[in-house]
Each structure stands twice: as C-alpha cells, then as structure tokens.
Design a protein around this motif. Structure first.
Motif, PDB file in Angstrom:
ATOM      1  N   SER A 194       0.826  -1.209   0.000  1.00 32.53           N
ATOM      2  CA  SER A 194       0.000   0.000   0.000  1.00 32.53           C
ATOM      3  C   SER A 194       0.860   1.259   0.000  1.00 32.53           C
ATOM      4  CB  SER A 194      -0.928   0.011   1.221  1.00 32.53           C
ATOM      5  OG  SER A 194      -0.223   0.339   2.401  1.00 32.53           O
ATOM      6  N   LEU A 195       2.097   1.140   0.492  1.00 36.25           N
ATOM      7  CA  LEU A 195       3.009   2.283   0.527  1.00 36.25           C
ATOM      8  C   LEU A 195       3.856   2.385  -0.741  1.00 36.25           C
ATOM      9  CD1 LEU A 195       4.264   1.792   4.193  1.00 36.25           C
ATOM     10  CD2 LEU A 195       2.715   3.599   3.410  1.00 36.25           C
ATOM     11  N   ALA A 196       3.790   1.365  -1.596  1.00 40.31           N
ATOM     12  CA  ALA A 196       4.646   1.304  -2.775  1.00 40.31           C
ATOM     13  C   ALA A 196       4.281   2.349  -3.830  1.00 40.31           C
ATOM     14  CB  ALA A 196       4.595  -0.096  -3.387  1.00 40.31           C
ATOM     15  N   ASN A 197       3.086   2.942  -3.693  1.00 34.13           N
ATOM     16  CA  ASN A 197       2.669   3.935  -4.684  1.00 34.13           C
ATOM     17  C   ASN A 197       3.246   5.314  -4.408  1.00 34.13           C
ATOM     18  OD1 ASN A 197       1.244   4.747  -2.443  1.00 34.13           O
ATOM     19  ND2 ASN A 197      -0.754   4.090  -3.215  1.00 34.13           N
ATOM     20  N   GLY A 198       4.103   5.417  -3.403  1.00 36.06           N
ATOM     21  CA  GLY A 198       4.749   6.685  -3.126  1.00 36.06           C
ATOM     22  C   GLY A 198       4.083   7.525  -2.064  1.00 36.06           C
ATOM     23  N   HIS A 199       2.925   7.095  -1.576  1.00 33.57           N
ATOM     24  CA  HIS A 199       2.249   7.828  -0.519  1.00 33.57           C
ATOM     25  C   HIS A 199       3.018   7.696   0.799  1.00 33.57           C
ATOM     26  CE1 HIS A 199      -1.775   7.545  -2.880  1.00 33.57           C
ATOM     27  NE2 HIS A 199      -1.144   8.665  -3.135  1.00 33.57           N
ATOM     28  N   ALA A 200       2.913   8.729   1.607  1.00 33.57           N
ATOM     29  CA  ALA A 200       3.621   8.729   2.888  1.00 33.57           C
ATOM     30  C   ALA A 200       2.887   7.945   3.960  1.00 33.57           C
ATOM     31  CB  ALA A 200       3.848  10.167   3.352  1.00 33.57           C
ATOM     32  N   PHE A 201       1.597   7.683   3.728  1.00 32.46           N
ATOM     33  CA  PHE A 201       0.775   7.011   4.735  1.00 32.46           C
ATOM     34  C   PHE A 201      -0.024   5.878   4.093  1.00 32.46           C
ATOM     35  CE2 PHE A 201       1.335  11.460   5.981  1.00 32.46           C
ATOM     36  CZ  PHE A 201       1.967  11.288   7.215  1.00 32.46           C
ATOM     37  N   ILE A 202      -0.569   5.021   4.922  1.00 34.77           N
ATOM     38  CA  ILE A 202      -1.239   3.815   4.430  1.00 34.77           C
ATOM     39  C   ILE A 202      -2.432   4.132   3.540  1.00 34.77           C
ATOM     40  CG2 ILE A 202      -2.560   1.777   5.162  1.00 34.77           C
ATOM     41  CD1 ILE A 202      -0.759   1.643   7.637  1.00 34.77           C
ATOM     42  N   CYS A 203      -3.171   5.179   3.897  1.00 37.34           N
ATOM     43  CA  CYS A 203      -4.385   5.519   3.130  1.00 37.34           C
ATOM     44  C   CYS A 203      -4.229   6.791   2.308  1.00 37.34           C
ATOM     45  CB  CYS A 203      -5.583   5.644   4.068  1.00 37.34           C
ATOM     46  SG  CYS A 203      -6.037   4.095   4.872  1.00 37.34           S
ATOM     47  N   GLY A 204      -3.022   7.124   1.949  1.00 38.89           N
ATOM     48  CA  GLY A 204      -2.834   8.291   1.099  1.00 38.89           C
ATOM     49  C   GLY A 204      -1.837   9.283   1.650  1.00 38.89           C
ATOM     50  N   ASP A 205      -2.247  10.544   1.703  1.00 41.40           N
ATOM     51  CA  ASP A 205      -1.324  11.623   2.033  1.00 41.40           C
ATOM     52  C   ASP A 205      -1.534  12.218   3.416  1.00 41.40           C
ATOM     53  OD1 ASP A 205      -0.096  11.491  -0.516  1.00 41.40           O
ATOM     54  OD2 ASP A 205      -1.774  12.619  -1.382  1.00 41.40           O
ATOM     55  N   ARG A 206      -2.244  11.507   4.291  1.00 40.62           N
ATOM     56  CA  ARG A 206      -2.435  12.029   5.644  1.00 40.62           C
ATOM     57  C   ARG A 206      -2.375  10.898   6.667  1.00 40.62           C
ATOM     58  NH1 ARG A 206      -8.672  13.798   6.501  1.00 40.62           N
ATOM     59  NH2 ARG A 206      -8.033  13.522   8.681  1.00 40.62           N
ATOM     60  N   PHE A 207      -1.963  11.254   7.869  1.00 39.94           N
ATOM     61  CA  PHE A 207      -1.881  10.320   8.986  1.00 39.94           C
ATOM     62  C   PHE A 207      -3.291  10.031   9.484  1.00 39.94           C
ATOM     63  CE2 PHE A 207      -1.360   9.607  13.619  1.00 39.94           C
ATOM     64  CZ  PHE A 207      -0.471   8.541  13.603  1.00 39.94           C
ATOM     65  N   THR A 208      -3.638   8.746   9.568  1.00 37.57           N
ATOM     66  CA  THR A 208      -4.980   8.360   9.981  1.00 37.57           C
ATOM     67  C   THR A 208      -4.925   7.266  11.049  1.00 37.57           C
ATOM     68  OG1 THR A 208      -5.241   6.561   8.378  1.00 37.57           O
ATOM     69  CG2 THR A 208      -5.824   8.797   7.628  1.00 37.57           C
ATOM     70  N   ALA A 209      -6.101   6.828  11.467  1.00 42.05           N
ATOM     71  CA  ALA A 209      -6.201   5.745  12.442  1.00 42.05           C
ATOM     72  C   ALA A 209      -5.543   4.471  11.929  1.00 42.05           C
ATOM     73  CB  ALA A 209      -7.665   5.479  12.785  1.00 42.05           C
ATOM     74  N   ALA A 210      -5.464   4.325  10.613  1.00 43.70           N
ATOM     75  CA  ALA A 210      -4.805   3.141  10.048  1.00 43.70           C
ATOM     76  C   ALA A 210      -3.317   3.150  10.389  1.00 43.70           C
ATOM     77  CB  ALA A 210      -5.005   3.097   8.536  1.00 43.70           C
ATOM     78  N   ASP A 211      -2.676   4.295  10.229  1.00 46.78           N
ATOM     79  CA  ASP A 211      -1.247   4.404  10.524  1.00 46.78           C
ATOM     80  C   ASP A 211      -0.978   4.256  12.014  1.00 46.78           C
ATOM     81  OD1 ASP A 211      -0.147   5.340   7.778  1.00 46.78           O
ATOM     82  OD2 ASP A 211      -1.803   6.713   8.169  1.00 46.78           O
ATOM     83  N   LEU A 212      -1.771   4.946  12.830  1.00 45.39           N
ATOM     84  CA  LEU A 212      -1.576   4.858  14.278  1.00 45.39           C
ATOM     85  C   LEU A 212      -1.766   3.430  14.774  1.00 45.39           C
ATOM     86  CD1 LEU A 212      -2.861   7.372  16.951  1.00 45.39           C
ATOM     87  CD2 LEU A 212      -3.021   4.910  17.311  1.00 45.39           C
ATOM     88  N   THR A 213      -2.815   2.771  14.298  1.00 49.05           N
ATOM     89  CA  THR A 213      -3.106   1.413  14.749  1.00 49.05           C
ATOM     90  C   THR A 213      -2.030   0.434  14.288  1.00 49.05           C
ATOM     91  OG1 THR A 213      -5.479   1.871  14.706  1.00 49.05           O
ATOM     92  CG2 THR A 213      -4.814  -0.441  14.724  1.00 49.05           C
ATOM     93  N   PHE A 214      -1.607   0.563  13.037  1.00 44.22           N
ATOM     94  CA  PHE A 214      -0.557  -0.334  12.548  1.00 44.22           C
ATOM     95  C   PHE A 214       0.738  -0.134  13.327  1.00 44.22           C
ATOM     96  CE2 PHE A 214       3.024  -1.169   9.566  1.00 44.22           C
ATOM     97  CZ  PHE A 214       2.899  -2.554   9.553  1.00 44.22           C
ATOM     98  N   ALA A 215       1.099   1.128  13.560  1.00 43.52           N
ATOM     99  CA  ALA A 215       2.341   1.402  14.275  1.00 43.52           C
ATOM    100  C   ALA A 215       2.287   0.904  15.715  1.00 43.52           C
ATOM    101  CB  ALA A 215       2.632   2.903  14.246  1.00 43.52           C
ATOM    102  N   ALA A 216       1.161   1.132  16.394  1.00 45.26           N
ATOM    103  CA  ALA A 216       1.047   0.714  17.796  1.00 45.26           C
ATOM    104  C   ALA A 216       1.022  -0.799  17.929  1.00 45.26           C
ATOM    105  CB  ALA A 216      -0.209   1.323  18.411  1.00 45.26           C
ATOM    106  N   LEU A 217       0.212  -1.461  17.104  1.00 39.80           N
ATOM    107  CA  LEU A 217       0.066  -2.911  17.231  1.00 39.80           C
ATOM    108  C   LEU A 217       1.237  -3.667  16.620  1.00 39.80           C
ATOM    109  CD1 LEU A 217      -3.764  -3.446  16.586  1.00 39.80           C
ATOM    110  CD2 LEU A 217      -2.556  -2.863  18.699  1.00 39.80           C
ATOM    111  N   GLY A 218       1.878  -3.076  15.635  1.00 36.01           N
ATOM    112  CA  GLY A 218       3.043  -3.716  15.029  1.00 36.01           C
ATOM    113  C   GLY A 218       4.349  -3.295  15.674  1.00 36.01           C
ATOM    114  N   GLY A 219       4.276  -2.292  16.542  1.00 31.38           N
ATOM    115  CA  GLY A 219       5.473  -1.761  17.173  1.00 31.38           C
ATOM    116  C   GLY A 219       6.352  -2.776  17.872  1.00 31.38           C
ATOM    117  N   PRO A 220       5.770  -3.726  18.633  1.00 29.26           N
ATOM    118  CA  PRO A 220       6.624  -4.708  19.323  1.00 29.26           C
ATOM    119  C   PRO A 220       7.476  -5.564  18.387  1.00 29.26           C
ATOM    120  CG  PRO A 220       4.432  -4.660  20.305  1.00 29.26           C
ATOM    121  CD  PRO A 220       4.358  -3.821  19.064  1.00 29.26           C
ATOM    122  N   MET A 221       7.132  -5.586  17.101  1.00 26.84           N
ATOM    123  CA  MET A 221       7.929  -6.372  16.156  1.00 26.84           C
ATOM    124  C   MET A 221       9.213  -5.653  15.748  1.00 26.84           C
ATOM    125  SD  MET A 221       6.015  -9.047  15.942  1.00 26.84           S
ATOM    126  CE  MET A 221       6.947  -9.957  14.716  1.00 26.84           C
TER     127      MET A 221
END
Length: 276
Positions: A194-221
């Motif tokens: 989803s990031l391969a298209n050059g966007h800075a965030f998962i759902c486009g050009d803005r920080f959303t709940a998708a980015d926060l949730t992925f970072a928080a839940l994936g953070g321990p990895m």
C-alpha cells in the motif's frame, strides 16, 4: 462540569499503547493506572464489555458524551478503537483527525484498522510471548507501571501466571509461533504494497487511524525507541527473535512504523480546555 478521565491498562499491551497515543495526541488530560496481566481483571470487572484492556473511564461526562455503556455520570469506553474515536472528537482541525470526513476514505481507514485489530494485534502478542514469557525480562515487562503490591504478588505467583498466560495464548500447541509470524509477515507485506505507490501514509497523504493502529500494534515487532511502553531492546531479545525483528525493521512496513513513531508519536495536534 469537568470530567475526569482514567485509563486502565496493562503495562506492555500494544492495544493500550494505541489508546494512550490517541489520547496524548489529542491533548486529553488523563490518569493511567497500569496493571499486571491477570491482575487487571480485578480492576475491569464490573465495567462492562468483558475484562479486557484498555478501558477509559470517564466520570462527570456531559450530556453530549452520553455514549453506549454509560451508568449515571460514568461512561466506560471498552475498546481501543472507541477511545481513538473519542479522542478524535477533541481535535478541532478536521485535517488532523484520525478519521476523515470523506466516506470512501473513511471506509478504507476503518477497514485497515479492523484488520490490524483482529489479525495483527493478537498474532504480534502471541509471537512475542512465545519468546519472552519465560525470558529473564518477563517479570519487568509484565509488571511495568504496576503498584508495589501487584509486583510483590506477581513475583510470588509468577510460576503459576506464566503457564496460565501460555495456555490462554495456546503457546503449548505445536506451530503456534510460526503461524502467528506468518500472519504478521503477511500483513506487513500488504502494508508495504500500500506504501509502494509513493504515498507517505497507508491511506494516502495524511496520517490516519490506520497508521496509528498499525504502528502501535506492530510496534513490538520492530521496537521503536519512542514506543510508549517498555520492552527489551532487540539486542536483549533471544537471538532468533532478534533476527526476525531486524528483518522486519528493514521492510517497507517496518520502516513505516519507525517513521510514524519518530514523526507522529509525540505530536500534540490540539489541546482544548478540559471542560469536556
């Protein structure tokens, strides 16, 4: 009437980190009490929605906040996603909100958030505990932030608590660790695509709940330095575990988590009066 916000959490929980991040980002003033896993049940029982954490208890909430689950002037938000949506209501600028107004974009954000909550979070937890449950760091990891009373009881009862946690996560079943890692790697791959298209965030050009949730839940990895809970460094982890974490750090998704923590974790986008 001013409201009092009380976050009940489990110290190392990545779901609690998700809620903590959203509240801090929105400038919500709250008190947090951290509990040892298993002991948290004594503090969440009777609040509805099971005994899971996090829970945000709001005392003296105004009528505009009479959400589902309220009892008198007490409202309890039962899930991390509910807490994110509450925090988002306290952000004035719509461009800073985690949930966009555009219906199609909102649907995409919520779809990612749901996938992370249902699939990524549980498997990250299972994989991490499969290595750390009996590791020398486990006592400090699981009791971080807990009261001295809980820490004393945890020290005494740890020989009973560890197998109880292991059984609840099905760590005694062959292949559990490998299956959990496969799910995590699959989701990391999806996020990378989803990031391969050059966007800075998962759902486009803005920080959303998708980015926060992925970072928080994936953070321990990938263990970002800015993570909101203590965890052993990669160097302190078992060798096989550390090798996997270093590999994931080098993926597009892993780099995204590290970047989100570096650029977004300590950002406060709006801080309003505490007369909620």
């Amino acid at each position: 009437m001013s409201s009092v916000f009380h976050l009940i959490s489990i110290g190392p929980s990545h779901y609690c980190e998700k809620a903590r991040w959203a509240l801090e980002r929105a400038g919500v003033i709250f008190q947090e009490t951290k509990h040892m896993v298993v002991f948290h049940i004594f503090y969440t029982r009777g609040l509805g929605g099971g005994t899971s954490c996090p829970k945000l208890v709001m005392q003296g909430a105004g009528e505009d906040q009479q959400l589902e689950g309220s009892t008198g002037d007490r409202i309890v938000l039962q899930e991390s996603t509910d807490i994110l949506k509450f925090a988002d209501r306290n952000i004035a600028d719509k461009h800073d909100r985690l949930y966009p107004d555009d219906p199609e974009l909102l649907k995409l954000v919520e779809s990612w958030e749901s996938k992370f909550g249902k699939n990524l979070g549980p498997n990250v937890r299972c994989w991490a505990y499969s290595y750390l449950l009996y590791d020398k760091s486990s006592y400090h990891l699981m009791t971080q932030g807990a009261s001295i009373t809980e820490r004393i009881f945890a020290w005494i009862l740890m020989p009973l608590i560890r197998p109880l946690i292991g059984k609840s996560l099905k760590l005694d079943r062959p292949g559990t660790r490998e299956k959990s890692l496969a799910v995590v790697e699959s989701i990391f791959k999806e996020v990378g695509e989803s990031l391969a298209n050059g966007h800075a965030f998962i759902c486009g050009d803005r920080f959303t709940a998708a980015d926060l949730t992925f970072a928080a839940l994936g953070g321990p990895m990938v263990v970002p330095p800015e993570y909101g809970a203590w965890a052993p460094s990669i160097e302190e982890c078992p060798k096989e575990m550390a090798s996997t974490m270093l590999h994931l750090r080098d993926t597009a998704a892993g780099k995204h988590i590290l970047k989100m923590y570096e650029t977004e974790r300590n950002k406060v986008v709006y801080k309003q009066s505490q007369n909620y």
